[in-house]
Design an enzyme around this catalytic site. Structure first.
Site, PDB file in Angstrom:
ATOM      1  N   GLU A 131       0.839  -1.214   0.000  1.00 53.48           N
ATOM      2  CA  GLU A 131       0.000   0.000   0.000  1.00 53.48           C
ATOM      3  C   GLU A 131       0.869   1.258   0.000  1.00 53.48           C
ATOM      4  O   GLU A 131       0.559   2.247  -0.666  1.00 53.48           O
ATOM      5  CB  GLU A 131      -0.928  -0.022   1.217  1.00 53.48           C
ATOM      6  CG  GLU A 131      -1.964  -1.138   1.119  1.00 53.48           C
ATOM      7  CD  GLU A 131      -2.817  -1.266   2.366  1.00 53.48           C
ATOM      8  OE1 GLU A 131      -2.240  -1.541   3.443  1.00 53.48           O
ATOM      9  OE2 GLU A 131      -4.041  -1.078   2.274  1.00 53.48           O
ATOM     10  N   GLU A 189      -3.751  -9.396   4.120  1.00 48.04           N
ATOM     11  CA  GLU A 189      -4.492  -9.036   5.337  1.00 48.04           C
ATOM     12  C   GLU A 189      -5.619 -10.011   5.652  1.00 48.04           C
ATOM     13  O   GLU A 189      -5.907 -10.281   6.822  1.00 48.04           O
ATOM     14  CB  GLU A 189      -5.063  -7.618   5.202  1.00 48.04           C
ATOM     15  CG  GLU A 189      -4.038  -6.502   5.345  1.00 48.04           C
ATOM     16  CD  GLU A 189      -3.312  -6.157   4.057  1.00 48.04           C
ATOM     17  OE1 GLU A 189      -3.395  -6.953   3.081  1.00 48.04           O
ATOM     18  OE2 GLU A 189      -2.662  -5.107   4.008  1.00 48.04           O
TER      19      GLU A 189
HETATM   20  N1  3HC Z   1       4.905  -7.308  11.309  1.00 53.07           N
HETATM   21  C1  3HC Z   1       5.750  -7.668  12.287  1.00 53.07           C
HETATM   22  N2  3HC Z   1       6.521  -8.765  12.246  1.00 53.07           N
HETATM   23  C2  3HC Z   1       6.418  -9.506  11.141  1.00 53.07           C
HETATM   24  C3  3HC Z   1       5.567  -9.192  10.067  1.00 53.07           C
HETATM   25  C4  3HC Z   1       4.787  -8.019  10.181  1.00 53.07           C
HETATM   26  N3  3HC Z   1       3.954  -7.635   9.214  1.00 53.07           N
HETATM   27  N4  3HC Z   1       5.692 -10.144   9.130  1.00 53.07           N
HETATM   28  C5  3HC Z   1       6.601 -11.020   9.582  1.00 53.07           C
HETATM   29  N5  3HC Z   1       7.038 -10.636  10.800  1.00 53.07           N
HETATM   30  C6  3HC Z   1       8.053 -11.286  11.630  1.00 53.07           C
HETATM   31  C7  3HC Z   1       7.605 -12.641  12.120  1.00 53.07           C
HETATM   32  O1  3HC Z   1       6.802 -12.522  13.280  1.00 53.07           O
HETATM   33  C8  3HC Z   1       8.928 -13.322  12.374  1.00 53.07           C
HETATM   34  O2  3HC Z   1       9.395 -12.784  13.592  1.00 53.07           O
HETATM   35  P1  3HC Z   1      10.343 -13.643  14.547  1.00 53.07           P
HETATM   36  O3  3HC Z   1      11.601 -13.849  13.806  1.00 53.07           O
HETATM   37  O4  3HC Z   1      10.443 -12.800  15.752  1.00 53.07           O
HETATM   38  O5  3HC Z   1       9.604 -14.926  14.773  1.00 53.07           O
HETATM   39  C9  3HC Z   1       9.827 -12.772  11.264  1.00 53.07           C
HETATM   40  O6  3HC Z   1       9.152 -11.581  10.799  1.00 53.07           O
HETATM   41  C10 3HC Z   1      10.003 -13.696  10.108  1.00 53.07           C
HETATM   42  O7  3HC Z   1       8.729 -14.138   9.672  1.00 53.07           O
HETATM   43  P2  3HC Z   1       8.552 -15.556   8.986  1.00 53.07           P
HETATM   44  O8  3HC Z   1       9.080 -16.622   9.866  1.00 53.07           O
HETATM   45  O9  3HC Z   1       7.131 -15.650   8.546  1.00 53.07           O
HETATM   46  O10 3HC Z   1       9.561 -15.399   7.745  1.00 53.07           O
HETATM   47  P3  3HC Z   1       9.395 -15.802   6.248  1.00 53.07           P
HETATM   48  O11 3HC Z   1      10.633 -15.365   5.586  1.00 53.07           O
HETATM   49  O12 3HC Z   1       8.951 -17.218   6.128  1.00 53.07           O
HETATM   50  O13 3HC Z   1       8.168 -14.913   5.674  1.00 53.07           O
HETATM   51  C11 3HC Z   1       6.871 -12.948   5.288  1.00 53.07           C
HETATM   52  C12 3HC Z   1       8.262 -13.512   5.630  1.00 53.07           C
HETATM   53  C13 3HC Z   1       6.469 -13.414   3.891  1.00 53.07           C
HETATM   54  C14 3HC Z   1       6.916 -11.453   5.350  1.00 53.07           C
HETATM   55  C15 3HC Z   1       5.853 -13.529   6.279  1.00 53.07           C
HETATM   56  O14 3HC Z   1       6.344 -13.294   7.585  1.00 53.07           O
HETATM   57  C16 3HC Z   1       4.481 -12.934   6.205  1.00 53.07           C
HETATM   58  O15 3HC Z   1       3.664 -13.377   5.408  1.00 53.07           O
HETATM   59  N6  3HC Z   1       4.196 -11.954   7.052  1.00 53.07           N
HETATM   60  C17 3HC Z   1       2.879 -11.395   7.182  1.00 53.07           C
HETATM   61  C18 3HC Z   1       2.706 -10.284   6.243  1.00 53.07           C
HETATM   62  C19 3HC Z   1       1.360  -9.662   6.461  1.00 53.07           C
HETATM   63  O16 3HC Z   1       0.384 -10.294   6.801  1.00 53.07           O
HETATM   64  N7  3HC Z   1       1.295  -8.348   6.251  1.00 53.07           N
HETATM   65  C20 3HC Z   1       0.093  -7.612   6.409  1.00 53.07           C
HETATM   66  C21 3HC Z   1       0.082  -6.991   7.739  1.00 53.07           C
HETATM   67  S1  3HC Z   1      -1.448  -6.210   8.071  1.00 53.07           S
HETATM   68  C22 3HC Z   1      -1.319  -4.742   7.256  1.00 53.07           C
HETATM   69  O17 3HC Z   1      -0.359  -4.478   6.592  1.00 53.07           O
HETATM   70  C23 3HC Z   1      -2.454  -3.819   7.501  1.00 53.07           C
HETATM   71  C24 3HC Z   1      -2.459  -2.708   6.531  1.00 53.07           C
HETATM   72  O18 3HC Z   1      -3.285  -3.029   5.447  1.00 53.07           O
HETATM   73  C25 3HC Z   1      -2.947  -1.450   7.158  1.00 53.07           C
END
Ligand code: 3HC
Ligand code: NAI
Length: 699
Positions: free
Chosen positions: A105, A125
């Site tokens: 975004e 999300e």
């Molecule tokens: N915020 C904070 N921490 C996050 C994060 C996020 N969005 N995404 C990942 N992390 C952290 C994990 O908790 C993990 O932390 P740790 O090492 O302390 O356990 C670390 O990053 C690594 O994560 P993964 O083990 O999942 O690592 P991968 O390399 O396998 O994957 C990733 C990385 C593809 C970024 C995956 O973590 C992921 O899918 N994350 C979620 C992304 C997501 O859902 N984003 C949307 C958030 S909501 C949003 O943006 C609202 C907005 O629309 C207003």
């Protein structure tokens, strides 16, 4: 500040620097706004680049900040994006590795986007039970088209940047560079090339229409409804994208905002967010630091080619790790290999596996009848009969032949891992690896840590679990470990409910309505009722005071062991899994009730659900208190991945938190008054009683 600012010639570069994934927490958001201010005040700066340090452009909003004051504090993400859109100099997003959620975004708010190939682009999300809340539902359709955008938003799945760059007419990327290494220099050059362009392009000004309008959104709604039982977010994504096509940009943004805020407060979203963090937390062991050195696992041996051994072997073959299987007789090996082949061939027939991949995997598999052939394996997993004497013989032989440093694991589901470890001269190398059946399918792995298990063994097996795509949870040694110890109490309540007036199908229906993949009696039929029978027989001598319903024993005395014999609590037709109620079983239950002098009563679905789920909760509280589980969220992960607990409830302990622990304890006190139930069991575990009294949760 977790964003860095540097000037390269006439271009200012703002680099998000909030490891691990540059989540857009308060300090990062503030850092971006400060960088924009500086760049606009510096007359020498003509354009601005935003990029991310390390392995991500940005993974989106900081999930760990959700529910805290920081998440709401200005500048929020919409304000940051507004600051970019209103900047007096062009802002270029230089996207690499990961651009997800709020990260995407943010990029969509920039005037231009330059991307590297191989970047995972997503609005995930929905997987957290919400929808994009910083314009994603309004801007993405404007750059890749309504249908492609809605698919991405509703599924949450990532698509590679090079695939998106091929969409006809796409305006998501202004440039796709040749390689990630080229991104920094090319983004700078691109920024210089657009420095003087006025007016600066904004995604919000692009048109957004679908030629079939209402008909398309009706179709989309029907599709989503079928897919998203129990979750409100996917249908709301359709509403928000529809608003993008029918309303002015600002009004569409208001629709998105309202839906976002409402979804954020739903129990479903709280559960999904809890599980996201719980799954990642499960891999961390409090006293085993993440930098603990690991042993190398380049080859694996499996002892026993039965139900479990075959499935366990497949996990490693799938990950490209060679496996040698040992059995007592050639026929048993042949049978085991034939089953593995049959499983792979079914995947090939369903086009889930390519023929050449199947052959590659089988080529990694070898067999032997001789322990000496296993000596070089880095990890050996025993899956022989569940008898301590048999395990003793196996572990003594392994101790004699295996190279020093090899990890010796047992897949035992009930036996004492410490005793097994002490059959060897190297208890530090012994660990329990409790796979769930079918082992090649079920995602859960309970890693049973013995008293002597070395820390580097724990670190190694946790990493190996990740490699074979399992979700590993650490359990201490106790009867049943985490999952089966809890399920025993759940099963016991199921028995009391039959005695008091329920039918198996009433209990199963209530639990399935609650969201369990399967009610307790259908589950018993699937797993084999004889397994529970054997455990109860042991209990009758070990714990003579423990109260049990006898109905399940009566069922087993009739040979109704479940699906494998075509009859259990229900009847089964060969080749089908449908559970058909059986009048004889119902009569058996009624006769037993009458013999006990019980007048059946009508029991509500609510009582059924509470008694079964709170039985899990109370036992879990004991497990936590005894240190068998490291944390409450680990127990939720065990139940979600191993026992079909409903995802939208976030696991039994998350569910208890949602109900309120005070209310849970009150219900337990009520259940203890029931003379047909087990009052001693319903005494709340001290930890639960304490948390409830203090108004706290398991978190
Ligand atoms: N915020 C904070 N921490 C996050 C994060 C996020 N969005 N995404 C990942 N992390 C952290 C994990 O908790 C993990 O932390 P740790 O090492 O302390 O356990 C670390 O990053 C690594 O994560 P993964 O083990 O999942 O690592 P991968 O390399 O396998 O994957 C990733 C990385 C593809 C970024 C995956 O973590 C992921 O899918 N994350 C979620 C992304 C997501 O859902 N984003 C949307 C958030 S909501 C949003 O943006 C609202 C907005 O629309 C207003
Ligand atoms: P199984 O009976 O299907 O297979 C056991 C295999 O081990 C047989 O092929 C047998 O020939 C072989 N075997 C027995 N003794 C041996 C020895 N001394 N040396 C080499 N091979 C030997 O049993 P299953 O179901 O695969 O169970 C194996 C282990 O996994 C048990 O400890 C069980 O408790 C555990 N387990 C079983 C689960 C299940 O759902 N079946 C789930 C989780 C764990």
């Amino acid at each position: 500040m977790t964003a860095e600012y540097k000037v390269h010639g006439s271009v200012a570069v703002i680099t998000l620097a909030n490891p691990p994934v540059n989540g857009l927490g308060l300090s990062t958001r503030q850092g971006i706004v400060d960088g924009l201010d500086k760049a606009q005040q510096d007359a020498a700066v003509k354009a601005i680049v935003i990029t991310g340090a390390g392995g991500a452009f940005s993974g989106g909003a900081d999930i760990k900040e959700f529910g805290t004051d920081k998440a709401m504090q200005e500048p929020n993400l919409n304000s940051v994006i507004a600051a970019i859109e209103n900047a007096s100099k062009p802002v270029v997003a230089a996207i690499h590795s990961v651009a997800m959620g709020g990260g995407l975004e943010l990029a969509l708010g920039c005037h231009y986007r330059v991307a590297a190939p191989g970047c995972s682009i997503a609005l995930p999300e929905v997987k957290l039970g919400i929808l994009p809340g910083a314009g994603g539902t309004q801007r993405l359709p404007r750059v890749i088209g309504v249908e492609a955008a809605l698919n991405m938003i509703v599924s949450g799945e990532a698509i590679k940047s090079e695939m998106l760059a091929m969409l006809p007419g796409q305006k998501l990327f202004d440039k796709l560079v040749d390689s990630p290494e080229a991104l920094a220099a090319e983004a700078l050059a691109f920024a210089q090339s657009v420095a003087d362009v006025r007016p600066m392009p904004l995604v919000r000004n692009l048109p957004c229409k679908h030629p079939e309008g209402d008909a398309y959104f009706q179709f989309a709604r029907n599709m989503v409804k079928g897919m998203s039982k129990n979750f409100p977010a996917p249908a709301k994504c359709v509403d928000a994208v529809e608003a993008a096509t029918k309303k002015k940009f600002a009004d569409g943004m208001a629709v998105e905002r309202e839906i976002f805020i409402n979804l954020m407060w739903t129990a479903e979203s709280r559960s999904l967010r809890h599980l996201f963090l719980a799954e990642r937390a499960a891999s961390k062991i409090p006293d085993v630091p993440s930098d603990t050195p690991k042993r190398e696992i380049k080859s694996v041996a499996v002892i026993g080619a039965g139900t479990m051994g075959g499935g366990i072997a497949m996990n490693f073959l799938n990950a490209g790790i060679p496996v040698k299987m040992l059995e007592m007789k050639q026929e048993a090996l042949d049978r085991g290999i034939a089953t593995i082949r049959k499983n792979y061939e079914a995947q090939v027939a369903k086009k889930k596996l390519k023929q050449d991949k199947y052959e590659q995997r089988m080529a990694l598999l070898s067999t032997t009848l001789d322990y000496a052939d296993l000596k070089d394996a880095d990890l050996v997993i025993e899956a022989v009969f569940e008898e301590l004497g048999v395990k003793e013989a196996v572990f003594k032989q392994l101790d004699a032949v295996m190279k020093p440093g090899a990890i010796l694991a047992s897949n035992t589901s009930t036996l004492d891992v410490n005793k097994i470890a002490n059959f060897t001269q190297r208890p530090q190398d012994v660990v329990g690896l409790h796979f769930f059946s079918p082992a090649n399918v079920m995602k859960l792995l309970e890693v049973v840590r013995g008293e002597a298990t070395a820390k580097d063994v724990m670190a190694t097996v946790m990493a190996a679990a990740k490699k074979i795509k399992k979700v590993a949870v650490v359990s201490g040694v106790c009867d049943g470990f985490i999952g089966n110890r809890m399920i025993e109490q759940y099963g016991r309540q199921g028995g009391f409910l039959l005695d008091e007036g329920c039918t198996p199908q009433q209990v199963d229906k209530a639990m399935e309505k609650f969201g369990m993949a399967m009610g307790p009696f259908r589950m018993g039929d699937l797993a084999g009722n004889d397994i529970g029978w054997a455990i109860r027989k042991r209990r009758y001598t070990e714990k003579p005071d423990m109260k049990y319903s006898k109905t399940a024993d009566l069922l087993c005395e009739k040979g109704r062991f479940g699906q494998k014999v075509g009859k259990g609590w229900y009847d089964y037709v060969p080749g089908k899994r449908d559970a058909i109620p059986n009048a004889e079983v119902e009569q058996m239950i009624a006769d037993h009730r009458a013999a006990l002098g019980i007048t059946p009563r009508k029991i509500s679905d609510e009582e059924i659900v509470q008694r079964l789920v709170f039985a899990l909760v109370n036992e879990a509280a004991h497990i936590l208190e005894e240190g068998i589980a490291n944390k409450a969220s680990d127990i939720d992960i065990v139940y979600i991945y191993g026992y079909g607990f409903p995802v939208h409830r976030g696991g039994p302990l998350n569910y208890a938190n949602e109900v309120g622990l005070f209310n849970v304890v009150q219900a337990m006190k009520r259940f203890a008054q029931n003379p047909l139930d087990d009052a001693a069991f319903w005494k709340p575990a001290p930890l639960l009683a304490k948390l409830a009294a203090e108004g706290k949760t398991f978190n």
